[in-house]
Scaffold this active site. Sequence first.
Site, mmCIF file in Angstrom:
data_model
loop_
_atom_site.group_PDB
_atom_site.id
_atom_site.type_symbol
_atom_site.label_atom_id
_atom_site.label_comp_id
_atom_site.label_asym_id
_atom_site.label_seq_id
_atom_site.Cartn_x
_atom_site.Cartn_y
_atom_site.Cartn_z
ATOM 1 N N SER A 52 0.871 -1.321 0.026
ATOM 2 C CA SER A 52 -0.012 0.060 -0.075
ATOM 3 C C SER A 52 0.816 1.223 -0.002
ATOM 4 O O SER A 52 0.301 2.324 -0.517
ATOM 5 C CB SER A 52 -1.067 -0.043 1.095
ATOM 6 O OG SER A 52 -0.303 -0.392 2.327
ATOM 7 N N ASP A 70 -2.499 8.670 7.667
ATOM 8 C CA ASP A 70 -3.216 7.624 8.484
ATOM 9 C C ASP A 70 -2.348 6.859 9.367
ATOM 10 O O ASP A 70 -1.221 7.175 9.613
ATOM 11 C CB ASP A 70 -4.172 6.674 7.675
ATOM 12 C CG ASP A 70 -3.482 5.835 6.821
ATOM 13 O OD1 ASP A 70 -2.129 5.369 6.877
ATOM 14 O OD2 ASP A 70 -4.033 5.038 5.849
ATOM 15 N N HIS A 97 0.580 4.791 6.880
ATOM 16 C CA HIS A 97 1.180 5.620 5.695
ATOM 17 C C HIS A 97 1.591 6.976 5.911
ATOM 18 O O HIS A 97 0.845 7.529 6.482
ATOM 19 C CB HIS A 97 -0.029 5.419 4.515
ATOM 20 C CG HIS A 97 -0.202 4.002 4.517
ATOM 21 N ND1 HIS A 97 -1.935 3.669 4.687
ATOM 22 C CD2 HIS A 97 0.050 2.808 3.774
ATOM 23 C CE1 HIS A 97 -1.852 2.474 4.500
ATOM 24 N NE2 HIS A 97 -0.837 1.987 3.989
#
Length: 369
Positions: A38, A334, A337
């Site tokens: 991600s 977040d 990340h």
Amino acid sequence: MKIFILALVFSFITCINCISRITDSHLNNGASFIFGDSLVDAGNNNYLRTLARGNIRPYSIDFKPSGGNPTGRYTNGKTIADITGELMGQKHYAVPFLAPNTTGKALIHGVNFASGGGGILRDTGRVFINRLSMDVQIDCFNITRQRIASLLGPERARNYIMTKSIFSVTLGSNDFLNNYLLPIFSVGVRRALTPEAFIEDLITHMRGQLTRLYNLDARKFIVANVGPIGCIPYEKAMNRVTDSECAELPNNMALQYGARLKDLLQELKQNLPEATFVYANVYDLVLGLIRNYEQYGFTSVDTPCCGGGQYSGLSPCGPTSILCADHTKHFFWDAYHPSEAANKIISKQLLHGDPKYVTPMTLQALRDL
């Protein structure tokens, strides 16, 4: 039969015209083939039935090409892969492999195979149901390689991949966070393997995966270690550490993995002729940014811009989340990340940075080889 023959002839002529239309000038800036999780996913998970999704607001809220609409990126703007591509002069972002428009000329600028929740091991991230592991991402590259050969011709395509393309690998975090360290699924693994044995398993798989890419004509690699995952808001909240502390076990495992990965790249350099491996030491780079965050213009490294709970680490970022006032002032977007502001700093270090962060050469030097 005549119609069938005419169709074959038309297809052959079309293929020749397609090849002839792609001139050397189209290939000058090279291609980026991106493998990862991600941290660099540009939207592949949008096309999977998965719980790991970044295509909801406010993700991509500062991503200008989409007008602030969600793209599948797990940050507020550009990923490290987007930014390094821009800095190297690429005029187009590497397109997600699973996107329907990833065809034709779009392939020659590069393809992004990264998948949120994906890892080095196939079992990693199964809590999310679907994701692309590194093995599957390499399968996808093999398909892409065949498509590029149909565009450029086999020899021209092979030369382009070998000499003008960079293969970046950003994987490993999920193998710890969503495998070995995840309480729900990790009990059996942790009983069977010590941290050292688990890390050796990761290295064994990574050895095979990088070798497989080499056998598919990859020659220029930049491979990142795992960052200080014990310092992300999620792990700090899970381990109930103080503001100035990071969770010890995740960071220790990341350090051990990084040392073994560096040894592996040296080994592969000796065993794979004409291959160049650049080691991206994002662990020390990110840890240095976190420890000296105020020098880089951040006001917080403990609380992300989007989320809730202690350190905003246990509540997901989503449409109902309260956002920070200034998205550029938080290192984390977040619970997991970095923000675009942090990604910009990391990217510039990889492109031009200190040898303690990128060795034996910078990303720009790797491109120019």
